[in-house]
Design a protein around this motif. Structure first.
Motif, PDB file in Angstrom:
ATOM      1  N   PHE A 133       0.798  -1.220   0.000  1.00  0.00           N
ATOM      2  CA  PHE A 133       0.000   0.000   0.000  1.00  0.00           C
ATOM      3  C   PHE A 133       0.832   1.271   0.000  1.00  0.00           C
ATOM      4  CE2 PHE A 133      -2.619  -3.227   2.154  1.00  0.00           C
ATOM      5  CZ  PHE A 133      -3.628  -3.309   1.212  1.00  0.00           C
ATOM      6  N   THR A 134       2.117   1.167   0.213  1.00  0.00           N
ATOM      7  CA  THR A 134       2.943   2.368   0.279  1.00  0.00           C
ATOM      8  C   THR A 134       3.021   3.065  -1.072  1.00  0.00           C
ATOM      9  OG1 THR A 134       4.935   1.068  -0.099  1.00  0.00           O
ATOM     10  CG2 THR A 134       4.356   1.551   2.196  1.00  0.00           C
ATOM     11  N   GLY A 135       3.005   2.318  -2.154  1.00  0.00           N
ATOM     12  CA  GLY A 135       3.056   2.931  -3.479  1.00  0.00           C
ATOM     13  C   GLY A 135       1.783   3.686  -3.811  1.00  0.00           C
ATOM     14  N   GLN A 136       0.663   3.260  -3.245  1.00  0.00           N
ATOM     15  CA  GLN A 136      -0.607   3.926  -3.526  1.00  0.00           C
ATOM     16  C   GLN A 136      -0.720   5.264  -2.818  1.00  0.00           C
ATOM     17  OE1 GLN A 136      -3.707   1.207  -2.557  1.00  0.00           O
ATOM     18  NE2 GLN A 136      -3.218  -0.192  -4.224  1.00  0.00           N
ATOM     19  N   SER A 137      -0.036   5.411  -1.712  1.00  0.00           N
ATOM     20  CA  SER A 137      -0.141   6.662  -0.975  1.00  0.00           C
ATOM     21  C   SER A 137       0.818   7.721  -1.509  1.00  0.00           C
ATOM     22  CB  SER A 137       0.130   6.414   0.512  1.00  0.00           C
ATOM     23  OG  SER A 137       1.463   5.980   0.683  1.00  0.00           O
ATOM     24  N   ASP A 138       1.721   7.361  -2.402  1.00  0.00           N
ATOM     25  CA  ASP A 138       2.681   8.315  -2.951  1.00  0.00           C
ATOM     26  C   ASP A 138       2.039   9.033  -4.139  1.00  0.00           C
ATOM     27  OD1 ASP A 138       4.898   9.761  -3.464  1.00  0.00           O
ATOM     28  OD2 ASP A 138       6.100   8.095  -4.230  1.00  0.00           O
ATOM     29  N   VAL A 139       1.358  10.130  -3.858  1.00  0.00           N
ATOM     30  CA  VAL A 139       0.581  10.848  -4.863  1.00  0.00           C
ATOM     31  C   VAL A 139       1.479  11.455  -5.929  1.00  0.00           C
ATOM     32  CG1 VAL A 139      -1.043  12.743  -5.221  1.00  0.00           C
ATOM     33  CG2 VAL A 139      -1.237  11.305  -3.194  1.00  0.00           C
ATOM     34  N   LYS A 140       2.606  11.969  -5.526  1.00  0.00           N
ATOM     35  CA  LYS A 140       3.505  12.630  -6.470  1.00  0.00           C
ATOM     36  C   LYS A 140       3.985  11.656  -7.548  1.00  0.00           C
ATOM     37  CE  LYS A 140       7.169  16.031  -6.168  1.00  0.00           C
ATOM     38  NZ  LYS A 140       8.162  16.651  -5.292  1.00  0.00           N
ATOM     39  N   THR A 141       4.363  10.449  -7.148  1.00  0.00           N
ATOM     40  CA  THR A 141       4.831   9.451  -8.110  1.00  0.00           C
ATOM     41  C   THR A 141       3.696   9.012  -9.026  1.00  0.00           C
ATOM     42  OG1 THR A 141       6.438   8.683  -6.506  1.00  0.00           O
ATOM     43  CG2 THR A 141       5.943   7.207  -8.323  1.00  0.00           C
ATOM     44  N   ARG A 142       2.507   8.791  -8.446  1.00  0.00           N
ATOM     45  CA  ARG A 142       1.372   8.369  -9.261  1.00  0.00           C
ATOM     46  C   ARG A 142       0.969   9.447 -10.263  1.00  0.00           C
ATOM     47  NH1 ARG A 142      -3.274   6.223  -5.675  1.00  0.00           N
ATOM     48  NH2 ARG A 142      -4.085   5.605  -7.693  1.00  0.00           N
ATOM     49  N   ALA A 143       1.042  10.712  -9.859  1.00  0.00           N
ATOM     50  CA  ALA A 143       0.720  11.802 -10.775  1.00  0.00           C
ATOM     51  C   ALA A 143       1.729  11.861 -11.915  1.00  0.00           C
ATOM     52  CB  ALA A 143       0.681  13.127 -10.024  1.00  0.00           C
ATOM     53  N   GLY A 144       3.003  11.665 -11.586  1.00  0.00           N
ATOM     54  CA  GLY A 144       4.035  11.651 -12.624  1.00  0.00           C
ATOM     55  C   GLY A 144       3.817  10.519 -13.616  1.00  0.00           C
ATOM     56  N   GLU A 145       3.427   9.336 -13.119  1.00  0.00           N
ATOM     57  CA  GLU A 145       3.139   8.210 -14.010  1.00  0.00           C
ATOM     58  C   GLU A 145       1.954   8.517 -14.914  1.00  0.00           C
ATOM     59  OE1 GLU A 145       2.547   4.917 -11.412  1.00  0.00           O
ATOM     60  OE2 GLU A 145       4.673   4.718 -10.931  1.00  0.00           O
TER      61      GLU A 145
END
Length: 115
Positions: free
Chosen positions: A29-41
């Motif tokens: 779940f740690t990857g889901q909470s990283d909004v900045k990385t998800r927005a970049g993807e």
């Protein structure tokens, strides 16, 4: 005092084991909470899709310029298909409506005379 120390050490070991278990369970779940990385993807995905779309548009343009007859034929085919669908829909709707009383009476009279 040694029994108390051993109990404390045992509790510390259990706490450490529980922490490790919880850490392993929470890691996905740690990857889901990283909004900045998800927005970049998401931005990278959108940019790639836009590039692919531009390439497809240029390929279609080239194809139209090289073979305009095929595209004209395809366009005419689409128009004929649309007209056929509209005509079939109109015919089907007209068959579903009950005829007016006068029309129905006229058909009955004409049917009797033909016998």
């Amino acid at each position: 005092m040694t029994t108390t120390d051993s109990r404390v050490d045992e509790l510390h070991a259990r706490f450490a084991a529980t922490r490790e278990d919880l850490d392993g369970a929470a890691r996905p779940f740690t990857g889901q909470s990283d909004v900045k990385t998800r927005a970049g993807e998401a931005v990278r995905y959108a940019a790639t899709a836009a590039r692919n779309g531009r390439q497809q548009v240029s390929q279609v343009r080239e194809s139209v310029q090289q073979r305009p007859g095929r595209w004209a034929g395809a366009g005419v085919g689409v128009l004929v298909l649309a007209a056929a669908i509209i005509g079939a829909t109109a015919w089907h709707r007209s068959r579903q409506r009950p005829p007016r009383r006068a029309t129905r009476a006229l058909r009955n009279v004409a049917g009797r005379r033909a016998r």
